[in-house]
Design a protein around this motif. Structure first.
Motif, PDB file in Angstrom:
ATOM      1  N   ALA A 179       0.823  -1.209   0.000  1.00  0.00           N
ATOM      2  CA  ALA A 179       0.000   0.000   0.000  1.00  0.00           C
ATOM      3  C   ALA A 179       0.855   1.256   0.000  1.00  0.00           C
ATOM      4  CB  ALA A 179      -0.930  -0.008   1.214  1.00  0.00           C
ATOM      5  N   GLU A 180       1.954   1.238   0.699  1.00  0.00           N
ATOM      6  CA  GLU A 180       2.812   2.414   0.763  1.00  0.00           C
ATOM      7  C   GLU A 180       3.439   2.704  -0.598  1.00  0.00           C
ATOM      8  OE1 GLU A 180       3.669   5.635   2.628  1.00  0.00           O
ATOM      9  OE2 GLU A 180       2.870   3.978   3.843  1.00  0.00           O
ATOM     10  N   LEU A 181       3.820   1.640  -1.321  1.00  0.00           N
ATOM     11  CA  LEU A 181       4.377   1.830  -2.658  1.00  0.00           C
ATOM     12  C   LEU A 181       3.319   2.372  -3.615  1.00  0.00           C
ATOM     13  CD1 LEU A 181       6.660   1.575  -4.676  1.00  0.00           C
ATOM     14  CD2 LEU A 181       6.081  -0.849  -4.957  1.00  0.00           C
ATOM     15  N   SER A 182       2.084   1.857  -3.514  1.00  0.00           N
ATOM     16  CA  SER A 182       1.001   2.373  -4.363  1.00  0.00           C
ATOM     17  C   SER A 182       0.733   3.843  -4.062  1.00  0.00           C
ATOM     18  CB  SER A 182      -0.268   1.543  -4.151  1.00  0.00           C
ATOM     19  OG  SER A 182      -0.063   0.196  -4.524  1.00  0.00           O
ATOM     20  N   LEU A 183       0.772   4.207  -2.770  1.00  0.00           N
ATOM     21  CA  LEU A 183       0.566   5.605  -2.392  1.00  0.00           C
ATOM     22  C   LEU A 183       1.678   6.480  -2.952  1.00  0.00           C
ATOM     23  CD1 LEU A 183      -0.879   7.820  -0.774  1.00  0.00           C
ATOM     24  CD2 LEU A 183       0.436   7.081   1.241  1.00  0.00           C
ATOM     25  N   THR A 184       2.928   5.991  -2.844  1.00  0.00           N
ATOM     26  CA  THR A 184       4.058   6.762  -3.373  1.00  0.00           C
ATOM     27  C   THR A 184       3.953   6.916  -4.881  1.00  0.00           C
ATOM     28  OG1 THR A 184       5.501   6.033  -1.580  1.00  0.00           O
ATOM     29  CG2 THR A 184       6.569   6.780  -3.593  1.00  0.00           C
ATOM     30  N   LEU A 185       3.630   5.845  -5.574  1.00  0.00           N
ATOM     31  CA  LEU A 185       3.510   5.912  -7.032  1.00  0.00           C
ATOM     32  C   LEU A 185       2.372   6.845  -7.437  1.00  0.00           C
ATOM     33  CD1 LEU A 185       4.553   4.971  -9.719  1.00  0.00           C
ATOM     34  CD2 LEU A 185       3.217   2.859  -9.478  1.00  0.00           C
ATOM     35  N   GLY A 186       1.254   6.781  -6.721  1.00  0.00           N
ATOM     36  CA  GLY A 186       0.152   7.693  -7.011  1.00  0.00           C
ATOM     37  C   GLY A 186       0.535   9.145  -6.765  1.00  0.00           C
ATOM     38  N   THR A 187       1.296   9.384  -5.696  1.00  0.00           N
ATOM     39  CA  THR A 187       1.741  10.752  -5.385  1.00  0.00           C
ATOM     40  C   THR A 187       2.657  11.286  -6.474  1.00  0.00           C
ATOM     41  OG1 THR A 187       1.575  10.283  -3.011  1.00  0.00           O
ATOM     42  CG2 THR A 187       2.906  12.164  -3.665  1.00  0.00           C
ATOM     43  N   LEU A 188       3.576  10.436  -6.963  1.00  0.00           N
ATOM     44  CA  LEU A 188       4.488  10.873  -8.014  1.00  0.00           C
ATOM     45  C   LEU A 188       3.740  11.138  -9.321  1.00  0.00           C
ATOM     46  CD1 LEU A 188       7.472   8.426  -7.336  1.00  0.00           C
ATOM     47  CD2 LEU A 188       7.309  10.831  -6.689  1.00  0.00           C
ATOM     48  N   CYS A 189       2.761  10.270  -9.642  1.00  0.00           N
ATOM     49  CA  CYS A 189       1.971  10.489 -10.859  1.00  0.00           C
ATOM     50  C   CYS A 189       1.128  11.768 -10.742  1.00  0.00           C
ATOM     51  CB  CYS A 189       1.073   9.281 -11.129  1.00  0.00           C
ATOM     52  SG  CYS A 189       1.979   7.792 -11.619  1.00  0.00           S
ATOM     53  N   LEU A 190       0.627  12.029  -9.531  1.00  0.00           N
ATOM     54  CA  LEU A 190      -0.135  13.252  -9.312  1.00  0.00           C
ATOM     55  C   LEU A 190       0.743  14.482  -9.511  1.00  0.00           C
ATOM     56  CD1 LEU A 190      -2.831  14.537  -8.385  1.00  0.00           C
ATOM     57  CD2 LEU A 190      -2.007  14.302  -6.026  1.00  0.00           C
ATOM     58  N   ARG A 191       1.991  14.380  -9.055  1.00  0.00           N
ATOM     59  CA  ARG A 191       2.910  15.505  -9.228  1.00  0.00           C
ATOM     60  C   ARG A 191       3.200  15.743 -10.713  1.00  0.00           C
ATOM     61  NH1 ARG A 191       6.308  17.797  -5.437  1.00  0.00           N
ATOM     62  NH2 ARG A 191       8.132  18.919  -6.230  1.00  0.00           N
ATOM     63  N   GLN A 192       3.220  14.659 -11.499  1.00  0.00           N
ATOM     64  CA  GLN A 192       3.479  14.760 -12.935  1.00  0.00           C
ATOM     65  C   GLN A 192       2.192  15.015 -13.726  1.00  0.00           C
ATOM     66  OE1 GLN A 192       6.359  14.980 -14.263  1.00  0.00           O
ATOM     67  NE2 GLN A 192       5.743  14.933 -16.408  1.00  0.00           N
ATOM     68  N   LYS A 193       1.045  15.081 -12.998  1.00  0.00           N
ATOM     69  CA  LYS A 193      -0.269  15.317 -13.607  1.00  0.00           C
ATOM     70  C   LYS A 193      -0.689  14.200 -14.552  1.00  0.00           C
ATOM     71  CE  LYS A 193      -0.055  20.346 -13.191  1.00  0.00           C
ATOM     72  NZ  LYS A 193      -0.135  21.660 -13.893  1.00  0.00           N
ATOM     73  N   LEU A 194      -0.291  12.972 -14.153  1.00  0.00           N
ATOM     74  CA  LEU A 194      -0.789  11.788 -14.851  1.00  0.00           C
ATOM     75  C   LEU A 194      -2.038  11.342 -14.099  1.00  0.00           C
ATOM     76  CD1 LEU A 194       2.640   9.970 -15.383  1.00  0.00           C
ATOM     77  CD2 LEU A 194       1.384  11.356 -17.041  1.00  0.00           C
ATOM     78  N   TRP A 195      -3.169  11.988 -14.386  1.00  0.00           N
ATOM     79  CA  TRP A 195      -4.348  11.856 -13.544  1.00  0.00           C
ATOM     80  C   TRP A 195      -4.859  10.422 -13.468  1.00  0.00           C
ATOM     81  CZ3 TRP A 195      -3.849  16.166 -11.292  1.00  0.00           C
ATOM     82  CH2 TRP A 195      -3.551  17.357 -11.969  1.00  0.00           C
ATOM     83  N   GLY A 196      -4.934   9.763 -14.596  1.00  0.00           N
ATOM     84  CA  GLY A 196      -5.490   8.416 -14.599  1.00  0.00           C
ATOM     85  C   GLY A 196      -4.640   7.437 -13.805  1.00  0.00           C
ATOM     86  N   LYS A 197      -3.349   7.455 -14.061  1.00  0.00           N
ATOM     87  CA  LYS A 197      -2.452   6.569 -13.308  1.00  0.00           C
ATOM     88  C   LYS A 197      -2.450   6.936 -11.828  1.00  0.00           C
ATOM     89  CE  LYS A 197       1.438   5.353 -15.127  1.00  0.00           C
ATOM     90  NZ  LYS A 197       2.774   5.352 -15.771  1.00  0.00           N
ATOM     91  N   ALA A 198      -2.489   8.234 -11.518  1.00  0.00           N
ATOM     92  CA  ALA A 198      -2.499   8.660 -10.119  1.00  0.00           C
ATOM     93  C   ALA A 198      -3.731   8.118  -9.418  1.00  0.00           C
ATOM     94  CB  ALA A 198      -2.453  10.185 -10.039  1.00  0.00           C
ATOM     95  N   GLN A 199      -4.914   8.264 -10.059  1.00  0.00           N
ATOM     96  CA  GLN A 199      -6.153   7.784  -9.431  1.00  0.00           C
ATOM     97  C   GLN A 199      -6.111   6.270  -9.230  1.00  0.00           C
ATOM     98  OE1 GLN A 199      -9.707   8.970 -11.476  1.00  0.00           O
ATOM     99  NE2 GLN A 199     -11.064   8.084  -9.949  1.00  0.00           N
ATOM    100  N   ARG A 200      -5.621   5.560 -10.227  1.00  0.00           N
ATOM    101  CA  ARG A 200      -5.580   4.095 -10.131  1.00  0.00           C
ATOM    102  C   ARG A 200      -4.696   3.641  -8.971  1.00  0.00           C
ATOM    103  NH1 ARG A 200      -4.039   3.331 -14.769  1.00  0.00           N
ATOM    104  NH2 ARG A 200      -1.834   2.763 -14.548  1.00  0.00           N
TER     105      ARG A 200
END
Length: 398
Positions: free
Chosen positions: A329-350
């Motif tokens: 879960a922590e890795l998924s949260l980190t990956l989502g946070t990084l995608c959000l920072r890059q404005k990859l909305w779909g990947k961030a939400q997933r």
């Protein structure tokens, strides 16, 4: 049996002398004009033997009289040593029994013997320390200085008592004196470790921990805890600028730098100084050795800027890690946070929603809801953002 044989030999000698004297016709004549003395040879032999015995007794009495002062002195010395040894035994017995007042009194009596003076002073110092009399303890330790052969024992006692009495400065002074004499046995290193820990001299604590670890003289759990405390102070509590922080990190051995508790604190300190590239490097090396969720969170905090090659490289690396840790879960949260920072909305939400489904800790749930709320807010979706803000608040209350 022995008495019987002695009597037989005595009677045989008497019979032999009697028979020999009976058949001895010899005479002895002394002339001193106008006098003449005649006597038998047997009588002369008897008189000569008696004269020898009398002279021997006289000379022996004279010699004994001359030696009398030395004998009296030796007797007094032996008596004093016996009493001193008895007092020493009583002092040790009382010390081990916890009767420290009796131990000090007995040690005082034992100190009257010159041979026991040094050891008695050390016993009395320990006893005085146990009853809360540091001034008497120091007096006894000063008396122990008179015996040069007890220098190591005195310094070891001084270090131990100073540490127990919460006087780390005095303990460190004794440690320096002990080190100057070349004494570095294991117990001395342990005491030096305690003294430096009390004085919060963390670089020296780390050095001593490494030395004791090489000799397998420190429990692994204690060694790990001391390292954590030392690195916590060096990397978190002490104020550093960027250059001094780099110098501190350069002194940390490579095997320690990959330990999670060191890497996390190093990453936090580097991120606080804006050294995100170095923080990422520290975390990546540590994760290559041992996987730890706390390191993954520190990796998210060292994210590169939006659109930067560093941020894209982080996302790719996290996706590689996700293949071997799919339910983290922590890795998924980190990956989502990084995608959000890059404005990859779909990947961030997933990835953030996956973090919610796999999360087992309230903090992870709160962070995931917060990031989802921020994402919906950025996409101008106020209803979804408000819903996640509410869920974030509820997770915070839990």
């Amino acid at each position: 049996m022995r008495i019987f044989l002695s009597l037989v030999i005595l009677f045989a000698a008497a019979i032999g002398l009697a028979v020999g004297a009976r058949f001895n016709p010899g005479n002895v004549v002394f002339f001193y004009p106008p006098y003449r003395v005649d006597m038998s040879l047997n009588l002369f032999i008897v008189l000569a033997a008696l004269l020898f015995a009398v002279l021997f007794a006289i000379f022996n009495a004279i010699r004994s009289t001359q030696q009398m002062p030395h004998r009296v002195a030796a007797y007094r010395r032996e008596k004093r040593d016996r009493e001193g040894n008895r007092a020493m035994r009583d002092a040790l017995k009382a010390l081990f029994e916890g009767r420290f007042g009796h131990a000090e009194k007995a040690a005082t009596r034992a100190a009257e013997s010159p041979d026991n003076a040094g050891l008695s002073a050390l016993i009395a110092a320990r006893a005085a320390h146990r009853i809360g009399r540091p001034e008497r303890r120091d007096v006894w330790l000063n008396k122990a200085q008179e015996d040069a052969s007890l220098k190591t024992a005195r310094l070891m006692t001084s270090i131990e008592l100073s540490i127990d009495g919460h006087e780390p400065d005095l303990a460190l002074d004794s440690v320096k004196e002990l080190n100057s004499s070349g004494t570095r046995h294991i117990h001395a290193l342990r005491l030096a470790l305690k003294a430096n820990q009390r004085s919060k001299n963390w670089p020296e604590v780390l050095r001593l921990v490494r030395m004791l670890d090489k000799r397998s003289a420190l429990h692994p759990a204690l060694s790990r805890r001391l390292r954590e405390m030392a690195y916590e102070d060096l990397l978190s509590h002490q104020a550093h600028d960027a250059e001094s922080l780099r110098r501190v990190l350069s002194t940390i051995p490579a095997e320690d730098k990959t330990q999670p508790f060191v890497a996390i604190r190093a990453a936090r300190a580097l991120n606080a100084k804006g050294l995100h590239d170095e923080a990422r490097s520290v975390v990546e090396k540590a994760l290559a050795v041992e996987w730890d969720e706390r390191l993954v969170r520190a990796y998210a905090n060292s994210a590169g800027g939006e659109g930067s090659p560093e941020l894209l490289a982080q996302i790719e690396r996290c996706e590689e890690w996700a293949k071997s840790h799919p339910a983290d879960a922590e890795l998924s949260l980190t990956l989502g946070t990084l995608c959000l920072r890059q404005k990859l909305w779909g990947k961030a939400q997933r990835h953030l929603e996956r973090a919610l489904s796999d999360a087992g800790e309230a903090e992870t749930v709160r962070e995931a809801h917060l990031k989802l709320a921020q994402m919906h807010e950025a996409l101008n979706q106020p209803d979804q953002a408000a819903a996640h803000y509410r869920q974030c608040a509820l997770a915070t209350l839990l």
